[in-house]
Design a protein around this motif. Structure first.
Motif, short mmCIF file in Angstrom:
data_model
loop_
_atom_site.label_atom_id
_atom_site.label_comp_id
_atom_site.label_asym_id
_atom_site.label_seq_id
_atom_site.Cartn_x
_atom_site.Cartn_y
_atom_site.Cartn_z
N GLU A 30 0.83 -1.21 0.00
CA GLU A 30 0.00 0.00 0.00
C GLU A 30 0.87 1.26 0.00
O GLU A 30 1.91 1.32 0.64
N ASP A 31 0.42 2.27 -0.73
CA ASP A 31 1.05 3.59 -0.83
C ASP A 31 2.38 3.57 -1.59
O ASP A 31 3.15 4.53 -1.50
N LEU A 32 2.65 2.50 -2.34
CA LEU A 32 3.84 2.46 -3.18
C LEU A 32 3.67 3.46 -4.32
O LEU A 32 2.67 3.45 -5.03
N GLU A 33 4.62 4.35 -4.46
CA GLU A 33 4.56 5.40 -5.47
C GLU A 33 5.41 5.07 -6.70
O GLU A 33 5.03 5.39 -7.81
N GLU A 34 6.56 4.43 -6.48
CA GLU A 34 7.49 4.19 -7.58
C GLU A 34 8.41 3.02 -7.22
O GLU A 34 8.77 2.86 -6.05
N VAL A 35 8.78 2.22 -8.22
CA VAL A 35 9.78 1.17 -8.06
C VAL A 35 10.95 1.52 -8.94
O VAL A 35 10.79 1.77 -10.15
N ILE A 36 12.14 1.55 -8.36
CA ILE A 36 13.36 1.93 -9.08
C ILE A 36 14.31 0.74 -9.08
O ILE A 36 14.62 0.18 -8.02
N ASP A 37 14.78 0.36 -10.26
CA ASP A 37 15.77 -0.70 -10.38
C ASP A 37 17.09 -0.21 -9.77
O ASP A 37 17.46 0.95 -9.94
N GLN A 38 17.80 -1.08 -9.08
CA GLN A 38 19.07 -0.68 -8.45
C GLN A 38 20.11 -0.23 -9.46
O GLN A 38 21.07 0.44 -9.10
N GLU A 39 19.90 -0.56 -10.73
CA GLU A 39 20.83 -0.14 -11.78
C GLU A 39 20.59 1.31 -12.20
O GLU A 39 21.42 1.90 -12.89
N ASN A 40 19.48 1.91 -11.82
CA ASN A 40 19.12 3.27 -12.21
C ASN A 40 19.79 4.26 -11.26
O ASN A 40 19.14 4.89 -10.41
N GLU A 41 21.09 4.42 -11.42
CA GLU A 41 21.88 5.27 -10.52
C GLU A 41 21.42 6.72 -10.55
O GLU A 41 21.45 7.41 -9.53
N ARG A 42 21.00 7.20 -11.71
CA ARG A 42 20.55 8.60 -11.82
C ARG A 42 19.37 8.85 -10.88
O ARG A 42 19.37 9.80 -10.10
N LEU A 76 18.37 6.99 -8.29
CA LEU A 76 18.76 6.76 -6.90
C LEU A 76 19.54 7.95 -6.35
O LEU A 76 19.35 8.34 -5.19
N ASP A 77 20.39 8.56 -7.18
CA ASP A 77 21.10 9.77 -6.76
C ASP A 77 20.12 10.90 -6.47
O ASP A 77 20.30 11.67 -5.51
N GLU A 78 19.08 11.03 -7.29
CA GLU A 78 18.05 12.05 -7.05
C GLU A 78 17.38 11.83 -5.69
O GLU A 78 17.17 12.79 -4.94
N LEU A 79 17.04 10.59 -5.39
CA LEU A 79 16.40 10.29 -4.11
C LEU A 79 17.32 10.64 -2.94
O LEU A 79 16.87 11.16 -1.92
N GLU A 80 18.61 10.36 -3.10
CA GLU A 80 19.57 10.71 -2.04
C GLU A 80 19.67 12.21 -1.86
O GLU A 80 19.67 12.70 -0.73
N ARG A 81 19.72 12.95 -2.97
CA ARG A 81 19.80 14.42 -2.88
C ARG A 81 18.55 15.00 -2.21
O ARG A 81 18.62 15.99 -1.51
#
Length: 127
Positions: free
Chosen positions: A104-116, A118-123
């Motif tokens: 429930e409430d899942l907004e997005e699934v990001i593959d671990q290979e999508n570094e761009r 994942l970097d956005e999420l960290e920032r």
């Protein structure tokens, strides 16, 4: 590739009620759910969970969900909006993805290979 994994981004920060609901979902949809015993002295020792009330709460939680021979490790930090998964890297192992898609409430699934992304999420301070 050492592992196959995903990051699930949720609409809100995750706390005990949502995490408990995740565990209930995994118990309904997979063969077995285990929790890694929290604490530095426990190593990676796990115990089987048969109900969400058995969760040992700590700021950082780790679970293993099994479906037949396949499994996924799941990493959750209370107060964050992400759940990270990893599993063995062969193509037929869909457990690292499947443990996320029904939550429930899942907004997005990001593959671990999508570094761009994942970097956005960290920032943004989400990871």
């Amino acid at each position: 590739m050492i592992s196959k994994g995903y990051v699930g981004l949720f609409r809100t920060e995750l706390h005990e009620p949502q995490i408990g609901a995740f565990v209930r979902s995994w118990l309904e949809n997979f063969d077995k759910v285990e929790q890694v015993i929290p604490g530095h002295d426990s190593g990676n020792a796990t115990f089987a969970i048969s109900g969400h009330e058995q969760i040992i709460w700590s700021p950082h939680l780790q679970f293993r969900v099994m479906a037949g021979e396949d499994f996924a490790w799941i990493y959750i930090s209370k107060g964050k909006q992400v759940v990270e998964t990893s599993g063995l890297p062969y193509g037929d192992n869909l457990v690292p993805l499947n443990v996320l898609v029904e939550l429930e409430d899942l907004e997005e699934v990001i593959d671990q290979e999508n570094e761009r992304r994942l970097d956005e999420l960290e920032r943004e301070g989400l990871m």
